[in-house]
Design a protein around this motif. Structure first.
Motif, PDB file in Angstrom:
ATOM      1  N   THR A  69       0.740  -1.299  -0.059  1.00 56.02           N
ATOM      2  CA  THR A  69      -0.079  -0.055  -0.090  1.00 56.02           C
ATOM      3  C   THR A  69       0.969   1.209   0.040  1.00 56.02           C
ATOM      4  N   SER A  70       0.431   2.409  -0.039  1.00 57.03           N
ATOM      5  CA  SER A  70       0.817   3.632  -0.033  1.00 57.03           C
ATOM      6  C   SER A  70       0.405   4.532   1.024  1.00 57.03           C
ATOM      7  N   LEU A  71       0.652   5.953   0.758  1.00 59.91           N
ATOM      8  CA  LEU A  71       0.372   6.997   1.827  1.00 59.91           C
ATOM      9  C   LEU A  71      -1.185   6.745   2.299  1.00 59.91           C
ATOM     10  N   ILE A  72      -1.518   6.309   3.652  1.00 58.21           N
ATOM     11  CA  ILE A  72      -2.910   6.055   4.076  1.00 58.21           C
ATOM     12  C   ILE A  72      -3.472   7.336   4.669  1.00 58.21           C
ATOM     13  N   ILE A  73      -4.557   7.868   4.043  1.00 57.81           N
ATOM     14  CA  ILE A  73      -5.149   9.280   4.546  1.00 57.81           C
ATOM     15  C   ILE A  73      -6.724   8.473   5.284  1.00 57.81           C
ATOM     16  N   GLY A  74      -7.101   9.328   6.252  1.00 55.90           N
ATOM     17  CA  GLY A  74      -8.242   8.992   6.817  1.00 55.90           C
ATOM     18  C   GLY A  74      -8.845   9.815   7.799  1.00 55.90           C
ATOM     19  N   ASN A  75     -10.013  10.248   7.710  1.00 57.62           N
ATOM     20  CA  ASN A  75     -11.041  11.113   8.305  1.00 57.62           C
ATOM     21  C   ASN A  75     -10.257  12.290   9.363  1.00 57.62           C
ATOM     22  N   GLY A  76      -9.066  12.679   9.063  1.00 53.00           N
ATOM     23  CA  GLY A  76      -8.355  13.717   9.834  1.00 53.00           C
ATOM     24  C   GLY A  76      -7.363  13.268  10.853  1.00 53.00           C
ATOM     25  N   CYS A  77      -7.230  11.839  10.798  1.00 55.37           N
ATOM     26  CA  CYS A  77      -6.250  11.508  11.846  1.00 55.37           C
ATOM     27  C   CYS A  77      -4.769  10.787  11.490  1.00 55.37           C
ATOM     28  N   SER A  78      -4.761  10.998  10.107  1.00 54.21           N
ATOM     29  CA  SER A  78      -3.372  10.429   9.583  1.00 54.21           C
ATOM     30  C   SER A  78      -2.345  11.393   9.915  1.00 54.21           C
ATOM     31  N   GLU A  79      -1.148  10.945   9.748  1.00 58.24           N
ATOM     32  CA  GLU A  79      -0.057  12.043  10.180  1.00 58.24           C
ATOM     33  C   GLU A  79      -0.009  13.130   8.934  1.00 58.24           C
ATOM     34  N   HIS A  80      -0.190  12.662   7.650  1.00 59.30           N
ATOM     35  CA  HIS A  80      -0.345  13.722   6.711  1.00 59.30           C
ATOM     36  C   HIS A  80      -1.269  14.776   6.868  1.00 59.30           C
ATOM     37  N   GLU A  81      -2.604  14.303   7.328  1.00 53.56           N
ATOM     38  CA  GLU A  81      -3.598  15.430   7.672  1.00 53.56           C
ATOM     39  C   GLU A  81      -3.172  16.280   8.822  1.00 53.56           C
TER      40      GLU A  81
END
Length: 241
Positions: free
Chosen positions: A110-122
């Motif tokens: 998998t790659s960058l995981i984004i989700g519902n405001g909780c990911s490191e990137h967000e």
């Protein structure tokens, strides 16, 4: 597949990269390098041996860090690892061990995981926009982000399928970290103009720059649809997602 399948019949190996605010996937310290290898490589080997001995199916989650970014324009499921970092080498070793020791295992990159405001990137985007964090978002560091809910649904579907191949679970949109940050800022009502940018190629940070996981072959096998970041970040914000 049985409807009464239980998690006691399955081992899911979730050793996925934890990245810092600059996108670095590991520290150059010798202690961290040893930790990467002992946890990521040796840990996966031990888990593979145990699950094989117990007759438990293993679903191993890997990372796009196994690729250098210096190969094809897109990395599909048939591409062999060519890592250029200790972390990527450990993930590649883990993949190899899993496939050799557990022939019925599924290996999932998998790659960058984004989700519902909780990911490191967000969280980084919010910190940069409100001035509580320092750093910059790279304009030349390309990945194919996936939403955590799509990833979870696809993982469960693969787990129940019994398929024993390599899968790629990444979104169809290839974006720089800066482009991704811009989308997150707009979704969350932040000012994208406040996000600083930089080029990763101007730094000494290790790892591949342009690593695009191609998931078309996997998508054809799944009913779960892997949305692109442009789609899922233009939908509901974190509080409604």
């Amino acid at each position: 597949m049985r409807d009464d399948l239980h998690m006691t019949d399955i081992a899911i190996d979730l050793r996925v990269s934890s990245e810092d605010s600059r996108g670095r996937q590991y520290s150059t310290s010798s202690r961290r390098k040893r930790s990467d290898w002992s946890v990521t490589a040796e840990g996966s080997i031990r888990l593979s041996l145990s699950t094989a001995a117990l007759g438990i199916r293993l679903v191993h989650v890997s990372s796009d860090a196994v690729f250098s970014g210096m190969g094809p324009d897109q990395y599909d499921e048939s591409c062999l690892p060519d890592p250029i970092t200790p972390y990527g080498a450990a993930k590649a070793a883990a993949e190899t061990a899993v496939r050799l020791l557990c022939p019925d295992a599924a290996v999932i990159r998998t790659s960058l995981i984004i989700g519902n405001g909780c990911s490191e990137h967000e969280q980084l985007v919010h910190g940069l926009a409100d001035g509580t964090r320092q750093g910059a978002l790279f304009t030349d560091d390309i990945r194919c982000p996936v939403h955590v809910e799509d990833l979870a649904a696809a993982l469960w579907e693969i787990t129940r399928s019994g398929a024993a191949v390599v899968f790629h679970l990444a979104g169809p949109d290839a974006l720089s970290r800066y482009q991704l940050g811009d989308l997150i800022a707009r979704r969350d009502g932040l000012d994208p103009a406040r996000l600083p940018s930089a080029r990763r190629s101007d730094t000494a940070l290790p790892g591949g720059l342009d690593v695009r996981l191609h998931s078309h072959g996997t998508q054809q096998k799944l009913s779960t649809r892997l949305r692109g970041a442009r789609e899922f970040l233009n939908e509901n914000g974190p509080e409604q997602a």
